[in-house]
Motif scaffolding. Sequence first.
Motif, short mmCIF file in Angstrom:
data_model
loop_
_atom_site.label_atom_id
_atom_site.label_comp_id
_atom_site.label_asym_id
_atom_site.label_seq_id
_atom_site.Cartn_x
_atom_site.Cartn_y
_atom_site.Cartn_z
N PHE A 284 0.85 -1.19 0.00
CA PHE A 284 0.00 0.00 0.00
C PHE A 284 0.89 1.24 0.00
CE2 PHE A 284 0.53 -0.99 4.54
CZ PHE A 284 0.95 0.24 5.06
N THR A 285 0.32 2.37 -0.42
CA THR A 285 1.06 3.63 -0.45
C THR A 285 0.44 4.60 0.53
OG1 THR A 285 1.74 3.32 -2.75
CG2 THR A 285 1.78 5.57 -1.90
N PHE A 286 1.30 5.20 1.36
CA PHE A 286 0.86 6.12 2.39
C PHE A 286 1.81 7.31 2.42
CE2 PHE A 286 0.62 6.94 7.20
CZ PHE A 286 -0.57 7.67 7.12
N LEU A 287 1.28 8.51 2.13
CA LEU A 287 2.07 9.75 2.20
C LEU A 287 3.30 9.72 1.30
CD1 LEU A 287 1.83 10.38 6.05
CD2 LEU A 287 0.39 11.32 4.23
N GLY A 288 3.16 9.10 0.13
CA GLY A 288 4.25 9.08 -0.85
C GLY A 288 5.22 7.94 -0.69
N PHE A 289 4.97 7.05 0.28
CA PHE A 289 5.84 5.89 0.51
C PHE A 289 5.05 4.61 0.26
CE2 PHE A 289 7.73 9.23 3.06
CZ PHE A 289 9.10 9.05 2.86
N THR A 290 5.62 3.71 -0.52
CA THR A 290 5.00 2.41 -0.75
C THR A 290 5.57 1.40 0.24
OG1 THR A 290 4.55 2.80 -3.08
CG2 THR A 290 4.67 0.50 -2.37
N PHE A 291 4.68 0.78 1.01
CA PHE A 291 5.06 -0.26 1.96
C PHE A 291 4.91 -1.61 1.26
CE2 PHE A 291 4.23 3.27 4.65
CZ PHE A 291 4.80 3.02 5.90
N ARG A 292 5.97 -2.39 1.25
CA ARG A 292 5.92 -3.74 0.68
C ARG A 292 7.13 -4.53 1.17
NH1 ARG A 292 9.62 -4.60 -3.25
NH2 ARG A 292 10.35 -2.87 -4.55
N ALA A 293 7.19 -5.81 0.81
CA ALA A 293 8.33 -6.64 1.19
C ALA A 293 9.59 -6.15 0.49
CB ALA A 293 8.05 -8.09 0.83
N THR A 305 13.98 -10.51 4.62
CA THR A 305 12.90 -9.78 3.95
C THR A 305 11.96 -9.18 4.99
OG1 THR A 305 13.01 -11.26 2.04
CG2 THR A 305 11.02 -9.93 2.28
N SER A 306 11.80 -7.85 4.93
CA SER A 306 10.94 -7.15 5.88
C SER A 306 9.90 -6.32 5.12
CB SER A 306 11.79 -6.23 6.78
OG SER A 306 11.00 -5.62 7.77
N PHE A 307 8.88 -5.85 5.83
CA PHE A 307 7.83 -5.04 5.22
C PHE A 307 8.20 -3.58 5.48
CE2 PHE A 307 3.51 -3.29 4.74
CZ PHE A 307 3.09 -3.97 3.61
N LEU A 308 8.66 -2.88 4.43
CA LEU A 308 9.29 -1.57 4.62
C LEU A 308 8.75 -0.52 3.64
CD1 LEU A 308 12.98 -2.79 4.92
CD2 LEU A 308 11.53 -1.96 6.79
N PRO A 309 8.83 0.76 4.05
CA PRO A 309 8.43 1.85 3.15
C PRO A 309 9.59 2.34 2.30
CG PRO A 309 8.84 2.72 5.35
CD PRO A 309 9.10 1.23 5.42
N ALA A 310 9.27 2.85 1.12
CA ALA A 310 10.24 3.52 0.25
C ALA A 310 9.46 4.43 -0.68
CB ALA A 310 11.06 2.50 -0.54
N MET A 311 10.16 5.34 -1.31
CA MET A 311 9.52 6.28 -2.23
C MET A 311 8.65 5.53 -3.23
SD MET A 311 11.39 9.15 -4.61
CE MET A 311 10.45 10.47 -5.40
N SER A 312 7.41 5.97 -3.39
CA SER A 312 6.47 5.26 -4.25
C SER A 312 6.78 5.47 -5.72
CB SER A 312 5.04 5.74 -3.97
OG SER A 312 4.86 7.07 -4.42
N THR A 313 6.29 4.54 -6.54
CA THR A 313 6.46 4.66 -8.00
C THR A 313 5.79 5.92 -8.51
OG1 THR A 313 6.52 2.25 -8.21
CG2 THR A 313 6.04 3.50 -10.19
N GLU A 314 4.62 6.25 -7.95
CA GLU A 314 3.90 7.46 -8.37
C GLU A 314 4.71 8.71 -8.07
OE1 GLU A 314 1.14 4.16 -7.71
OE2 GLU A 314 2.63 5.11 -6.41
#
Length: 414
Positions: A284-293, A305-314
């Motif tokens: 999911f994407t929250f505040l410009g960060f995509t959370f995923r594995a 492998t962790s569930f982490l945020p990073a700059m979203s593709t959008e």
Amino acid sequence: MTGPKDKSFAIPKLLVGEAWRQVKANKGAPGVDGQDLDAFEADLENSLYKVWNRMSSGTWFAAPVRAVEIPKPHGGGTRMLGVPTIADRVAQTTVAMFLEPLVEPRFHQDSYGYRPGRSPHDAVAVCRQRCWKFDWAIDLDVQKFFDEVPWDLIVRAVEAVTDCRWVLLYVKRWLHAPLQHPDGTLEQRSRGTPQGSAISPCLANLFLHYAFDAWMVREIPGCPFERFADDAIVHCKSRAQAEAVLARIAERMNEVGLRLHPDKTRIVYCKDGKRRGEHEHTSFTFLGFTFRARQARATGGGYFTSFLPAMSTEALKAKSTELRRMRIHRRTDLTLNDLARWLNPIIVGWMNYYGRYYWTVMDALLQRVNTYLRRWAGKKYRRLRTFKRFKRWWTGLHEREPGLFAHWKWVRAY
């Protein structure tokens, strides 16, 4: 200092003056009257007196709000911004400053939007921690919140924190202010509070405090959440719980005159190295960060492998589009130092915001800046059009001035 006794409302002049200082600091474009900040400040004493005098007399009437379509900050389309006049902004900020000490103590600790001492990074950090503890998340998207929020419930929310007559009077008047479109047509509205006004964030937070935050605490206390304005993530222990909670939230939104977006609202499985189940949505994407594995480095060495945020593709696409529109390679009228002074504040802003988590996702974006710099050098200096000469120049530049461009501490390749 308060106004004279013959005024309808006792509004401190000092409050109006402080409101102006905030409006000036926030900058912003002119409203429908075309008056900008410099023009307002040219006759500041008289301008502020008019605002104070009319507000104190009960004769302040909101001008139409100028409608401006702008790109969403993290990509994903555009949104309509409502730009009030400078004078209206001062008046609205006066009300917002009056309300702030009344509403802040009431707000939930996990409400992060437009609040002093809180930021999107705070919300993302708490969300990251909870995604490690809860297997499931609900990505909530309230459909057209700022266009659809009911006026009567906004006023009721304000009445819950104050009975101040002038505050209630002007909140109602600003809600009813028409929207003026670029072609000059006026749109009379019956609901919603346009983004862009000084009072909208306070009103939106106050409404959602009662409509969502306080309701969640009362009705579903076992599911923590993070909310930034109308964006929220709710954490659940199981898929069954997530489905039940989502149904209740949808019902609650209907009760308060809103709707969840049927396509953007979704239940997400926080899949990682230990949670290996299957589900339709695992990010999911929250505040410009995509959370995923994502791959993460373990403290004792090795990777997991962790569930982490990073700059979203959008967001990456939006910033790439912004870079392209800047046409850096064509600015041969500028020197290298001029380019650095122009670009660094922009790039530092991106790095400070999106680089907080998993900054390597930004590599391609920052390398693209270097690509534009290479093209600029080739256009500016004919001798640098050959690869060998450019490489020698680029290497020497890095040795002489390694901090010339802010992003070079992360990416130097071109």
